[in-house]
Design a protein around this motif. Structure first.
Motif, PDB file in Angstrom:
ATOM      1  N   ARG A 112       0.840  -1.193   0.000  1.00 25.74           N
ATOM      2  CA  ARG A 112       0.000   0.000   0.000  1.00 25.74           C
ATOM      3  C   ARG A 112       0.881   1.250   0.000  1.00 25.74           C
ATOM      4  O   ARG A 112       1.897   1.308   0.670  1.00 25.74           O
ATOM      5  N   VAL A 113       0.445   2.220  -0.792  1.00 29.21           N
ATOM      6  CA  VAL A 113       1.073   3.538  -0.826  1.00 29.21           C
ATOM      7  C   VAL A 113      -0.064   4.554  -0.726  1.00 29.21           C
ATOM      8  O   VAL A 113      -1.224   4.203  -0.953  1.00 29.21           O
ATOM      9  N   PRO A 114       0.239   5.783  -0.396  1.00 29.53           N
ATOM     10  CA  PRO A 114      -0.833   6.774  -0.319  1.00 29.53           C
ATOM     11  C   PRO A 114      -1.599   6.865  -1.640  1.00 29.53           C
ATOM     12  O   PRO A 114      -1.016   7.051  -2.696  1.00 29.53           O
ATOM     13  N   GLY A 115      -2.903   6.642  -1.587  1.00 27.72           N
ATOM     14  CA  GLY A 115      -3.756   6.738  -2.755  1.00 27.72           C
ATOM     15  C   GLY A 115      -3.884   5.470  -3.571  1.00 27.72           C
ATOM     16  O   GLY A 115      -4.485   5.463  -4.622  1.00 27.72           O
ATOM     17  N   GLY A 116      -3.304   4.352  -3.139  1.00 26.08           N
ATOM     18  CA  GLY A 116      -3.425   3.120  -3.920  1.00 26.08           C
ATOM     19  C   GLY A 116      -2.454   2.050  -3.466  1.00 26.08           C
ATOM     20  O   GLY A 116      -2.159   1.927  -2.286  1.00 26.08           O
ATOM     21  N   VAL A 117      -1.979   1.281  -4.424  1.00 22.14           N
ATOM     22  CA  VAL A 117      -1.008   0.228  -4.143  1.00 22.14           C
ATOM     23  C   VAL A 117       0.129   0.318  -5.152  1.00 22.14           C
ATOM     24  O   VAL A 117      -0.045   0.826  -6.262  1.00 22.14           O
ATOM     25  N   ALA A 118       1.305  -0.169  -4.745  1.00 25.92           N
ATOM     26  CA  ALA A 118       2.456  -0.275  -5.650  1.00 25.92           C
ATOM     27  C   ALA A 118       2.677  -1.759  -5.920  1.00 25.92           C
ATOM     28  O   ALA A 118       2.690  -2.567  -4.994  1.00 25.92           O
ATOM     29  N   ILE A 119       2.827  -2.102  -7.191  1.00 22.11           N
ATOM     30  CA  ILE A 119       3.042  -3.493  -7.585  1.00 22.11           C
ATOM     31  C   ILE A 119       4.421  -3.579  -8.218  1.00 22.11           C
ATOM     32  O   ILE A 119       4.721  -2.853  -9.167  1.00 22.11           O
ATOM     33  N   HIS A 120       5.258  -4.458  -7.685  1.00 23.46           N
ATOM     34  CA  HIS A 120       6.623  -4.600  -8.182  1.00 23.46           C
ATOM     35  C   HIS A 120       6.804  -6.010  -8.741  1.00 23.46           C
ATOM     36  O   HIS A 120       6.621  -6.983  -8.023  1.00 23.46           O
ATOM     37  N   PHE A 121       7.134  -6.104 -10.037  1.00 24.09           N
ATOM     38  CA  PHE A 121       7.432  -7.382 -10.687  1.00 24.09           C
ATOM     39  C   PHE A 121       8.948  -7.514 -10.784  1.00 24.09           C
ATOM     40  O   PHE A 121       9.624  -6.597 -11.207  1.00 24.09           O
ATOM     41  N   ARG A 122       9.446  -8.678 -10.419  1.00 24.90           N
ATOM     42  CA  ARG A 122      10.874  -8.964 -10.565  1.00 24.90           C
ATOM     43  C   ARG A 122      10.975 -10.330 -11.235  1.00 24.90           C
ATOM     44  O   ARG A 122      10.359 -11.291 -10.782  1.00 24.90           O
ATOM     45  N   MET A 123      11.746 -10.409 -12.324  1.00 29.45           N
ATOM     46  CA  MET A 123      11.832 -11.656 -13.074  1.00 29.45           C
ATOM     47  C   MET A 123      13.171 -11.745 -13.790  1.00 29.45           C
ATOM     48  O   MET A 123      13.860 -10.752 -13.955  1.00 29.45           O
ATOM     49  N   THR A 124      13.510 -12.955 -14.218  1.00 29.69           N
ATOM     50  CA  THR A 124      14.737 -13.213 -14.959  1.00 29.69           C
ATOM     51  C   THR A 124      14.360 -13.746 -16.333  1.00 29.69           C
ATOM     52  O   THR A 124      13.455 -14.568 -16.456  1.00 29.69           O
ATOM     53  N   ASP A 125      15.068 -13.295 -17.363  1.00 29.51           N
ATOM     54  CA  ASP A 125      14.799 -13.760 -18.718  1.00 29.51           C
ATOM     55  C   ASP A 125      15.185 -15.225 -18.892  1.00 29.51           C
ATOM     56  O   ASP A 125      16.142 -15.692 -18.297  1.00 29.51           O
ATOM     57  N   LYS A 126      14.439 -15.933 -19.743  1.00 25.76           N
ATOM     58  CA  LYS A 126      14.743 -17.314 -20.118  1.00 25.76           C
ATOM     59  C   LYS A 126      15.396 -17.324 -21.498  1.00 25.76           C
ATOM     60  O   LYS A 126      15.219 -16.409 -22.280  1.00 25.76           O
ATOM     61  N   TRP A 127      16.082 -18.431 -21.784  1.00 24.55           N
ATOM     62  CA  TRP A 127      16.544 -18.665 -23.154  1.00 24.55           C
ATOM     63  C   TRP A 127      15.329 -19.009 -23.990  1.00 24.55           C
ATOM     64  O   TRP A 127      14.459 -19.759 -23.569  1.00 24.55           O
ATOM     65  N   SER A 128      15.288 -18.503 -25.213  1.00 24.08           N
ATOM     66  CA  SER A 128      14.134 -18.746 -26.064  1.00 24.08           C
ATOM     67  C   SER A 128      14.540 -19.081 -27.500  1.00 24.08           C
ATOM     68  O   SER A 128      13.815 -18.809 -28.437  1.00 24.08           O
ATOM     69  N   LEU A 129      15.709 -19.684 -27.666  1.00 23.96           N
ATOM     70  CA  LEU A 129      16.220 -20.031 -28.987  1.00 23.96           C
ATOM     71  C   LEU A 129      15.601 -21.345 -29.454  1.00 23.96           C
ATOM     72  O   LEU A 129      15.706 -22.359 -28.779  1.00 23.96           O
ATOM     73  N   LEU A 130      14.932 -21.321 -30.612  1.00 22.17           N
ATOM     74  CA  LEU A 130      14.246 -22.498 -31.134  1.00 22.17           C
ATOM     75  C   LEU A 130      14.788 -22.862 -32.514  1.00 22.17           C
ATOM     76  O   LEU A 130      14.663 -22.080 -33.454  1.00 22.17           O
ATOM     77  N   PRO A 131      15.371 -24.060 -32.674  1.00 25.72           N
ATOM     78  CA  PRO A 131      15.804 -24.492 -34.003  1.00 25.72           C
ATOM     79  C   PRO A 131      14.623 -25.071 -34.780  1.00 25.72           C
ATOM     80  O   PRO A 131      13.652 -25.543 -34.191  1.00 25.72           O
ATOM     81  N   TYR A 132      14.692 -25.032 -36.108  1.00 21.86           N
ATOM     82  CA  TYR A 132      13.637 -25.635 -36.913  1.00 21.86           C
ATOM     83  C   TYR A 132      14.213 -26.177 -38.216  1.00 21.86           C
ATOM     84  O   TYR A 132      15.273 -25.767 -38.670  1.00 21.86           O
TER      85      TYR A 132
END
Length: 127
Positions: free
Chosen positions: A30-50
């Protein structure tokens, strides 16, 4: 706009379903006047061969390549493709190589994927 827990849970599921990130941690305070939402994440590998090969009325085409939808964690995408084409019957001088490189950079001058979102009565956030 008031904080809706069900809508928030739905949005977090959508982010997880992208399958571009791992270790997603979300904190709400909670913060004055609402809420603060904090996202924390790590990138994944997304390399796809075809690989693909097909025959078409006297010709053959072979395609191989790699596709990445999150190049170096920047949310840019790249596709590198090598193509071999030949008329049948196969002969050394009938094979025609080719290729294609496609790059998309949606946020060229972006920062790491960590955002602070604030909800307040006079401001609405859409997802």
């Amino acid at each position: 706009m008031r904080f809706e827990a069900e809508r928030f849970a739905y949005d977090v599921r959508r982010i997880r379903n992208l399958e571009l990130f791992r270790g997603i941690r979300v904190s709400v305070k909670r913060v004055p006047g609402g809420v603060a939402i904090h996202f924390r994440m790590t990138d994944k590998w997304s390399l796809l061969p075809y690989f693909n090969a097909f025959f078409n009325l006297g010709s053959v085409n072979a395609i191989t390549g790699v596709h990445d939808v999150n190049v170096l964690g920047t949310l840019a995408y790249a596709d590198l493709q090598l193509t071999l084409f030949s008329y049948l019957p196969l002969a050394k001088d009938s094979i025609k190589p080719g290729g294609k490189i496609t790059v998309g950079i949606p946020r060229l001058f972006g920062r790491p994927f960590t955002y602070w979102l604030y909800t307040r009565a006079q401001r609405s956030i859409t997802s």
